[in-house]
Design an enzyme around this catalytic site. Structure first.
Site, short mmCIF file in Angstrom:
data_model
loop_
_atom_site.label_atom_id
_atom_site.label_comp_id
_atom_site.label_asym_id
_atom_site.label_seq_id
_atom_site.Cartn_x
_atom_site.Cartn_y
_atom_site.Cartn_z
N GLU A 57 0.86 -1.19 0.00
CA GLU A 57 0.00 0.00 0.00
C GLU A 57 0.89 1.23 0.00
O GLU A 57 1.67 1.45 0.94
CB GLU A 57 -0.92 0.04 1.23
CG GLU A 57 -1.89 1.23 1.11
CD GLU A 57 -2.71 1.55 2.36
OE1 GLU A 57 -3.51 2.49 2.29
OE2 GLU A 57 -2.54 0.89 3.40
N ASP A 82 5.14 4.89 3.32
CA ASP A 82 4.83 6.32 3.44
C ASP A 82 6.12 7.05 3.81
O ASP A 82 7.06 6.44 4.30
CB ASP A 82 3.75 6.57 4.52
CG ASP A 82 2.99 7.86 4.29
OD1 ASP A 82 1.84 7.81 3.83
OD2 ASP A 82 3.57 8.96 4.56
N ASP A 131 -2.55 12.51 -2.02
CA ASP A 131 -2.75 13.97 -2.17
C ASP A 131 -3.15 14.24 -3.61
O ASP A 131 -2.54 13.71 -4.54
CB ASP A 131 -1.44 14.69 -1.83
CG ASP A 131 -1.02 14.41 -0.39
OD1 ASP A 131 -1.83 14.66 0.51
OD2 ASP A 131 0.10 13.91 -0.18
N LYS A 135 -3.05 21.65 -8.61
CA LYS A 135 -2.44 22.70 -9.46
C LYS A 135 -1.76 22.07 -10.67
O LYS A 135 -1.09 21.03 -10.54
CB LYS A 135 -1.39 23.48 -8.66
CG LYS A 135 -1.98 24.39 -7.62
CD LYS A 135 -0.89 25.29 -7.08
CE LYS A 135 -1.31 25.90 -5.76
NZ LYS A 135 -0.20 26.06 -4.83
N ASP A 167 -11.38 10.49 -3.18
CA ASP A 167 -12.58 11.34 -3.21
C ASP A 167 -12.41 12.41 -4.30
O ASP A 167 -13.41 13.00 -4.71
CB ASP A 167 -12.74 12.06 -1.86
CG ASP A 167 -11.53 12.92 -1.57
OD1 ASP A 167 -10.41 12.37 -1.53
OD2 ASP A 167 -11.68 14.14 -1.45
C1 SAM Z 1 -3.84 12.26 2.21
S1 SAM Z 1 -2.77 11.14 3.01
C2 SAM Z 1 -3.63 9.58 2.87
C3 SAM Z 1 -3.13 8.57 3.85
C4 SAM Z 1 -3.92 7.25 3.89
N1 SAM Z 1 -3.81 6.53 2.64
C5 SAM Z 1 -5.37 7.47 4.23
O1 SAM Z 1 -6.22 7.32 3.35
O2 SAM Z 1 -5.64 7.81 5.41
C6 SAM Z 1 -1.50 10.98 1.80
C7 SAM Z 1 -0.25 10.28 2.31
O3 SAM Z 1 0.66 10.16 1.23
C8 SAM Z 1 1.97 10.33 1.72
N2 SAM Z 1 2.80 10.74 0.56
C9 SAM Z 1 2.49 11.71 -0.32
N3 SAM Z 1 3.43 11.76 -1.29
C10 SAM Z 1 4.33 10.79 -0.99
C11 SAM Z 1 5.55 10.35 -1.62
N4 SAM Z 1 5.97 10.91 -2.73
N5 SAM Z 1 6.23 9.34 -1.05
C12 SAM Z 1 5.77 8.76 0.10
N6 SAM Z 1 4.64 9.13 0.73
C13 SAM Z 1 3.94 10.14 0.19
C14 SAM Z 1 1.83 11.38 2.79
O4 SAM Z 1 2.88 11.34 3.72
C15 SAM Z 1 0.48 11.02 3.42
O5 SAM Z 1 0.61 10.16 4.53
#
Ligand code: SAM
Length: 228
Positions: A57, A82, A131, A135, A167
């Site tokens: 994941e 992550d 995320d 943009k 979403d």
């Molecule tokens: C909006 S959160 C969603 C977390 C989880 N999947 C949830 O639904 O609760 C996005 C996650 O992606 C991680 N993340 C974003 N870009 C990343 C990258 N390039 N490498 C590793 N982690 C990343 C962030 O640290 C964050 O924990």
């Protein structure tokens, strides 16, 4: 940095199932004993100590999906990835509380994932609520941008399943198109899975972010593809 966050960051490094890439300029993994460790092509043998398939994941945050799936499927190994150590700390605490032996975590930037996982070493993958990077200038940071798909194609075996939940409808539409153009075979493209009664036992697992989006009355979308 707040004291509580610093404590989590130092504690996450002490779990024997957490492996960290702490220096992106000089990448390499360290284990809970602060030893350098090379796990590429060795996750099953060295970490999980079995020959079960591995589901990864990416951007797992607090690892809600990883942990729920690991509870449902004890004969599958789960690897949550992550960059944020404090979120992985939360998942790690739950892994210990639940006594799960089929979960490990990799703290790294996903951009460097192929340095630590071998070709075809993964059987199936999930990305949940990444995320959205709305943009225009940030589109290459989306986890479904072709440079990321290229990495998934490398680490996941041919015909492995790709699951994606979000979403963010712009990101969902973008991902559907990008994934199709890239050559993955789309199996399910489901908009508003709850409103349209499409959610099943697996796709209705809810993460921390999903619960927040549902409270804001946002709709949830799911896509499944075969990696080609
Ligand atoms: C909006 S959160 C969603 C977390 C989880 N999947 C949830 O639904 O609760 C996005 C996650 O992606 C991680 N993340 C974003 N870009 C990343 C990258 N390039 N490498 C590793 N982690 C990343 C962030 O640290 C964050 O924990």
């Amino acid at each position: 940095m707040a004291k509580a966050k610093m404590k989590k960051l130092s504690e996450v490094s002490t779990f024997p199932f957490v492996f960290e890439n702490k220096d992106f300029l000089n990448p390499g993994l360290t284990n809970h004993l602060c030893e350098k460790i090379d796990l590429k092509n060795k996750w099953k043998e060295v970490v999980f100590k079995n020959n079960h398939p591995i589901t990864i994941e990416l951007a797992c945050g607090k690892a809600d999906y990883t942990i729920s799936l690991a509870q449902k499927f004890p004969n599958i190994n789960f690897l949550g990835v992550d960059i944020k150590g404090d979120r992985l700390w939360k998942g790690s605490k739950r892994v210990v509380e639940l006594g799960l032996t089929n979960v490990a975590f990799l703290r790294t930037k996903i951009e460097q994932i192929d340095l630590f996982i071998g070709k075809g070493e993964i059987d199936e993958m999930w990305i949940t609520f990444p995320d959205p990077f709305p943009k225009k200038g940030d589109i290459n940071r989306r986890l479904t941008y072709p440079s990321f798909l290229e990495k998934y194609k490398s680490i996941v075996k041919e015909n492995g399943l790709f699951h994606f939940k979000t979403d963010a409808i712009d990101l969902f539409d973008y991902s559907e198109e990008t994934i199709r153009d890239f050559g993955f075979e789309l199996l399910r493209v489901e908009r508003d899975i709850y409103g349209n009664n499409l959610a099943d036992e697996i796709t209705s697992i809810k993460t921390f972010y999903e619960l927040m989006h549902l409270e804001d009355n946002r709709t949830i979308n799911y896509l499944q593809a075969i990696i080609k």
